[in-house]
Design a protein around this motif. Structure first.
Motif, PDB file in Angstrom:
ATOM      1  N   LEU A 152       4.217 -12.301 -13.103  1.00 46.97           N
ATOM      2  CA  LEU A 152       4.500 -12.861 -14.425  1.00 46.97           C
ATOM      3  C   LEU A 152       5.338 -11.908 -15.282  1.00 46.97           C
ATOM      4  O   LEU A 152       5.641 -12.213 -16.427  1.00 46.97           O
ATOM      5  N   GLY A 153       5.672 -10.753 -14.704  1.00 51.52           N
ATOM      6  CA  GLY A 153       6.525  -9.811 -15.423  1.00 51.52           C
ATOM      7  C   GLY A 153       5.797  -8.696 -16.130  1.00 51.52           C
ATOM      8  O   GLY A 153       6.403  -7.919 -16.880  1.00 51.52           O
ATOM      9  N   VAL A 154       4.484  -8.575 -15.921  1.00 60.33           N
ATOM     10  CA  VAL A 154       3.721  -7.502 -16.560  1.00 60.33           C
ATOM     11  C   VAL A 154       4.107  -6.167 -15.927  1.00 60.33           C
ATOM     12  O   VAL A 154       4.119  -6.025 -14.699  1.00 60.33           O
ATOM     13  N   ASP A 155       4.448  -5.196 -16.756  1.00 61.68           N
ATOM     14  CA  ASP A 155       4.864  -3.865 -16.275  1.00 61.68           C
ATOM     15  C   ASP A 155       4.236  -2.822 -17.199  1.00 61.68           C
ATOM     16  O   ASP A 155       4.909  -2.196 -18.006  1.00 61.68           O
ATOM     17  N   THR A 156       2.901  -2.667 -17.087  1.00 66.13           N
ATOM     18  CA  THR A 156       2.175  -1.802 -18.005  1.00 66.13           C
ATOM     19  C   THR A 156       1.379  -0.742 -17.256  1.00 66.13           C
ATOM     20  O   THR A 156       1.025  -0.917 -16.082  1.00 66.13           O
ATOM     21  N   VAL A 157       1.084   0.327 -17.950  1.00 68.30           N
ATOM     22  CA  VAL A 157       0.255   1.386 -17.386  1.00 68.30           C
ATOM     23  C   VAL A 157      -1.094   0.828 -16.954  1.00 68.30           C
ATOM     24  O   VAL A 157      -1.612   1.166 -15.882  1.00 68.30           O
ATOM     25  N   GLU A 158      -1.672  -0.046 -17.788  1.00 66.15           N
ATOM     26  CA  GLU A 158      -2.991  -0.596 -17.485  1.00 66.15           C
ATOM     27  C   GLU A 158      -2.993  -1.347 -16.162  1.00 66.15           C
ATOM     28  O   GLU A 158      -3.929  -1.220 -15.368  1.00 66.15           O
ATOM     29  N   LEU A 159      -1.948  -2.138 -15.929  1.00 64.19           N
ATOM     30  CA  LEU A 159      -1.891  -2.897 -14.671  1.00 64.19           C
ATOM     31  C   LEU A 159      -1.857  -1.947 -13.481  1.00 64.19           C
ATOM     32  O   LEU A 159      -2.608  -2.121 -12.508  1.00 64.19           O
ATOM     33  N   TYR A 160      -0.997  -0.936 -13.531  1.00 66.57           N
ATOM     34  CA  TYR A 160      -0.838  -0.048 -12.377  1.00 66.57           C
ATOM     35  C   TYR A 160      -2.079   0.815 -12.155  1.00 66.57           C
ATOM     36  O   TYR A 160      -2.451   1.095 -11.017  1.00 66.57           O
ATOM     37  N   ARG A 161      -2.722   1.228 -13.228  1.00 67.25           N
ATOM     38  CA  ARG A 161      -3.974   1.991 -13.069  1.00 67.25           C
ATOM     39  C   ARG A 161      -5.035   1.143 -12.388  1.00 67.25           C
ATOM     40  O   ARG A 161      -5.723   1.596 -11.461  1.00 67.25           O
ATOM     41  N   GLU A 162      -5.180  -0.088 -12.871  1.00 64.04           N
ATOM     42  CA  GLU A 162      -6.221  -0.946 -12.318  1.00 64.04           C
ATOM     43  C   GLU A 162      -5.899  -1.322 -10.874  1.00 64.04           C
ATOM     44  O   GLU A 162      -6.778  -1.379 -10.017  1.00 64.04           O
ATOM     45  N   ARG A 163      -4.619  -1.561 -10.597  1.00 65.91           N
ATOM     46  CA  ARG A 163      -4.248  -1.942  -9.230  1.00 65.91           C
ATOM     47  C   ARG A 163      -4.395  -0.756  -8.267  1.00 65.91           C
ATOM     48  O   ARG A 163      -4.795  -0.938  -7.107  1.00 65.91           O
ATOM     49  N   ALA A 164      -4.085   0.449  -8.742  1.00 65.51           N
ATOM     50  CA  ALA A 164      -4.303   1.632  -7.902  1.00 65.51           C
ATOM     51  C   ALA A 164      -5.771   1.754  -7.532  1.00 65.51           C
ATOM     52  O   ALA A 164      -6.123   2.090  -6.392  1.00 65.51           O
ATOM     53  N   PHE A 165      -6.651   1.458  -8.488  1.00 67.94           N
ATOM     54  CA  PHE A 165      -8.097   1.494  -8.243  1.00 67.94           C
ATOM     55  C   PHE A 165      -8.469   0.476  -7.166  1.00 67.94           C
ATOM     56  O   PHE A 165      -9.170   0.798  -6.199  1.00 67.94           O
ATOM     57  N   SER A 166      -7.987  -0.761  -7.304  1.00 60.65           N
ATOM     58  CA  SER A 166      -8.298  -1.813  -6.322  1.00 60.65           C
ATOM     59  C   SER A 166      -7.786  -1.434  -4.943  1.00 60.65           C
ATOM     60  O   SER A 166      -8.495  -1.577  -3.935  1.00 60.65           O
ATOM     61  N   ARG A 167      -6.542  -0.965  -4.891  1.00 59.94           N
ATOM     62  CA  ARG A 167      -5.947  -0.642  -3.600  1.00 59.94           C
ATOM     63  C   ARG A 167      -6.691   0.499  -2.907  1.00 59.94           C
ATOM     64  O   ARG A 167      -6.896   0.463  -1.687  1.00 59.94           O
ATOM     65  N   ALA A 168      -7.094   1.492  -3.675  1.00 55.35           N
ATOM     66  CA  ALA A 168      -7.836   2.604  -3.077  1.00 55.35           C
ATOM     67  C   ALA A 168      -9.158   2.121  -2.491  1.00 55.35           C
ATOM     68  O   ALA A 168      -9.542   2.513  -1.379  1.00 55.35           O
ATOM     69  N   LYS A 169      -9.854   1.260  -3.212  1.00 60.66           N
ATOM     70  CA  LYS A 169     -11.130   0.742  -2.717  1.00 60.66           C
ATOM     71  C   LYS A 169     -10.952  -0.084  -1.454  1.00 60.66           C
ATOM     72  O   LYS A 169     -11.868  -0.204  -0.638  1.00 60.66           O
ATOM     73  N   LEU A 170      -9.750  -0.663  -1.286  1.00 63.55           N
ATOM     74  CA  LEU A 170      -9.457  -1.466  -0.098  1.00 63.55           C
ATOM     75  C   LEU A 170      -8.842  -0.637   1.023  1.00 63.55           C
ATOM     76  O   LEU A 170      -8.463  -1.170   2.065  1.00 63.55           O
ATOM     77  N   GLY A 171      -8.712   0.671   0.793  1.00 64.92           N
ATOM     78  CA  GLY A 171      -8.174   1.550   1.821  1.00 64.92           C
ATOM     79  C   GLY A 171      -6.666   1.599   1.877  1.00 64.92           C
ATOM     80  O   GLY A 171      -6.091   2.196   2.801  1.00 64.92           O
ATOM     81  N   ASP A 172      -5.985   0.997   0.896  1.00 60.85           N
ATOM     82  CA  ASP A 172      -4.521   1.018   0.858  1.00 60.85           C
ATOM     83  C   ASP A 172      -4.075   2.177  -0.028  1.00 60.85           C
ATOM     84  O   ASP A 172      -3.700   1.994  -1.189  1.00 60.85           O
ATOM     85  N   PHE A 173      -4.085   3.374   0.538  1.00 60.66           N
ATOM     86  CA  PHE A 173      -3.782   4.558  -0.268  1.00 60.66           C
ATOM     87  C   PHE A 173      -2.279   4.743  -0.479  1.00 60.66           C
ATOM     88  O   PHE A 173      -1.868   5.325  -1.486  1.00 60.66           O
ATOM     89  N   THR A 174      -1.471   4.199   0.411  1.00 55.51           N
ATOM     90  CA  THR A 174      -0.027   4.232   0.186  1.00 55.51           C
ATOM     91  C   THR A 174       0.320   3.400  -1.049  1.00 55.51           C
ATOM     92  O   THR A 174       1.086   3.832  -1.925  1.00 55.51           O
ATOM     93  N   GLY A 175      -0.271   2.211  -1.130  1.00 54.02           N
ATOM     94  CA  GLY A 175      -0.057   1.365  -2.297  1.00 54.02           C
ATOM     95  C   GLY A 175      -0.637   1.976  -3.560  1.00 54.02           C
ATOM     96  O   GLY A 175      -0.043   1.886  -4.645  1.00 54.02           O
ATOM     97  N   ALA A 176      -1.808   2.603  -3.427  1.00 52.07           N
ATOM     98  CA  ALA A 176      -2.439   3.230  -4.588  1.00 52.07           C
ATOM     99  C   ALA A 176      -1.576   4.356  -5.142  1.00 52.07           C
ATOM    100  O   ALA A 176      -1.404   4.484  -6.362  1.00 52.07           O
ATOM    101  N   VAL A 177      -1.027   5.167  -4.263  1.00 47.44           N
ATOM    102  CA  VAL A 177      -0.156   6.261  -4.715  1.00 47.44           C
ATOM    103  C   VAL A 177       1.108   5.705  -5.360  1.00 47.44           C
ATOM    104  O   VAL A 177       1.592   6.229  -6.373  1.00 47.44           O
ATOM    105  N   ALA A 178       1.660   4.621  -4.802  1.00 47.89           N
ATOM    106  CA  ALA A 178       2.847   3.995  -5.407  1.00 47.89           C
ATOM    107  C   ALA A 178       2.556   3.550  -6.830  1.00 47.89           C
ATOM    108  O   ALA A 178       3.388   3.729  -7.735  1.00 47.89           O
ATOM    109  N   ASP A 179       1.367   2.989  -7.058  1.00 51.40           N
ATOM    110  CA  ASP A 179       1.001   2.589  -8.418  1.00 51.40           C
ATOM    111  C   ASP A 179       0.785   3.802  -9.316  1.00 51.40           C
ATOM    112  O   ASP A 179       1.156   3.792 -10.500  1.00 51.40           O
ATOM    113  N   ARG A 180       0.178   4.849  -8.771  1.00 45.12           N
ATOM    114  CA  ARG A 180       0.008   6.087  -9.556  1.00 45.12           C
ATOM    115  C   ARG A 180       1.384   6.671  -9.913  1.00 45.12           C
ATOM    116  O   ARG A 180       1.576   7.202 -11.011  1.00 45.12           O
ATOM    117  N   ASP A 181       2.337   6.573  -8.989  1.00 49.32           N
ATOM    118  CA  ASP A 181       3.699   7.046  -9.268  1.00 49.32           C
ATOM    119  C   ASP A 181       4.301   6.272 -10.434  1.00 49.32           C
ATOM    120  O   ASP A 181       4.972   6.855 -11.304  1.00 49.32           O
TER     121      ASP A 181
END
Length: 409
Positions: A116-145
């Motif tokens: 939907l075009g959301v590009d916020t710190v909050e989205l990437y922080r929360e998504r990094a959290f979800s991805r890490a819990k799912l074992g997707d650490f490459t994706g989590a680091v990309a969101d942290r970046d």
């Protein structure tokens, strides 16, 4: 605090303006209260789906603040169904799903926001959290970046990325982030942040230093010997995890490492390892049971019951999962279900957990004779911890060794 906590003060301020907000909410919702009833009416009377979604999302936010995640999720499901384009509803539902352990559902909501075009710190922080819990650490680091791109001088963001990078074996990069965070903390005179950086450095050292030759074999050997407090075992199992050829093998290494973390008195690290093990190898009943016990240890019996349910759906004859679910259900006040699980667990395999729960249930109903019988049975099977000693003392057994010996004669 929820993902869109930045608007919390605005929302709560609006709640006091009856003319501008048809649903005026207190800070705590009480079922049946005039405020809650008024809100219910406002939602029911909403003129269109968009307005109804806004009201539902507002009430969900307050429910989350009041630790009612289940009620919040119910509202948010209705809000998203009413208006799938409502960004606040999806943000709050992602947060709520993460709180309830539905990391896949949270990720779906966060991905939908990104579309939907959301590009916020909050989205990437929360998504990094979800991805890490799912074992997707490459994706989590990309969101942290991405968070770092948006907020390059955020020490907390640096610390978060430093804690994620070791999952990919990037220890040097993590230490660079910690160095930057340390500089910011010192300039700000932030003692709490400096302490967090210090703890993160120590953890990276445990993850990376003292690795043994053939780490996979050495890690599994510790499991066979139950010697989980060996120096260097955490680093050895970390190396084994990074080198493991399959998700199932990675999950096995994390399971051993989780027990090593418990020996090091780090319940949080152990729980995360077990969460990732479940995400990587979801069809293994034992991993779900292990995670269930971790949740009970941190007083999340509702989550523990869920994991034991999942374990038993895979292996219905797991005495450990039945015993664990009995413990969770007893904690949740589900007395009859707890008794049935404990009884069935003991029938499959005599064990101290089931006997302890049966004793607790007997004690709850003031049957001290039965409680003593069950608790002493648990003691004979190896339950010699302080909690069991305290239980026995509460019913007059001050010398359980003597009691056990006497009962054999």
């Amino acid at each position: 605090m929820t993902m869109w906590s930045s608007i919390a003060l605005t929302l709560l301020g609006m709640a006091g303006q009856a003319q501008s907000v048809p649903c005026s909410l207190p800070e705590t919702i009480i079922a049946g209260s005039p405020e809650a009833n008024a809100c219910d009416k406002a939602i029911a009377d909403a003129g269109n789906a968009s307005e109804r979604a806004k009201l539902l999302a507002r009430r969900a936010y307050i429910r989350n603040e009041d630790k009612d995640a289940i009620g919040a999720l119910t509202d948010l499901d209705k809000a998203v169904a009413a208006d799938p384009s409502n960004r606040r509803a999806r943000s709050e539902r992602a947060y709520t799903r993460n709180e309830l352990g539905d990391y896949r559902g949270a990720l779906d909501d966060l991905d939908a926001q990104a579309k939907l075009g959301v590009d916020t710190v909050e989205l990437y922080r929360e998504r990094a959290f979800s991805r890490a819990k799912l074992g997707d650490f490459t994706g989590a680091v990309a969101d942290r970046d991405r968070v770092m791109t948006l907020t390059p001088d955020d020490a907390a963001a640096l610390l978060a990325r430093a804690n994620t990078l070791p999952w990919l074996g990037h220890f040097s990069d993590a230490l660079v982030d910690l160095g930057k965070a340390q500089t910011i903390a010192e300039a700000a005179g932030d003692a709490a942040l400096k302490n967090e950086v210090s703890l993160a450095r120590a953890k990276i050292a445990r993850l990376s230093q003292g690795t043994r030759p053939d780490p996979g074999k050495a890690c599994l050997a510790a499991q066979d010997s139950t010697a989980f407090d060996q120096p260097g075992l955490i680093a050895t199992c970390t190396a084994a995890f990074l080198a493991a050829p399959s998700n199932a093998a990675k999950a096995e290494m994390l399971t051993v490492r989780s027990t090593a973390w418990l020996s090091a008195q780090d319940e949080k690290a152990a729980t995360l390892d077990r969460q990732v093990a479940v995400a990587l190898d979801p069809d293994n009943a034992n991993w779900h049971a292990n995670l269930g016990f971790s949740y009970i240890n941190v007083a999340h019996s509702w989550a523990g019951e869920r994991e034991f349910d999942r374990s038993l759906a895979i292996n219905g004859k797991s005495w450990a999962a039945l015993a664990g679910r009995a413990l969770a259900r007893r904690n949740l006040g589900k007395t009859s279900e707890a008794f049935a699980d404990a009884k069935r667990s003991f029938e499959i395999q005599p064990n101290e957990i089931a006997l302890t729960v049966l004793g607790d249930l007997a004690h709850d109903r003031k049957d001290e004779a039965s409680a003593k019988l069950y608790w002493m049975g648990a003691y004979r099977l190896g339950a010699h911890g302080d909690d069991m000693i305290a239980r026995l003392k509460s019913i007059g057994v001050t010398d359980p060794e003597h009691e056990a010996a006497s009962s054999k004669r």
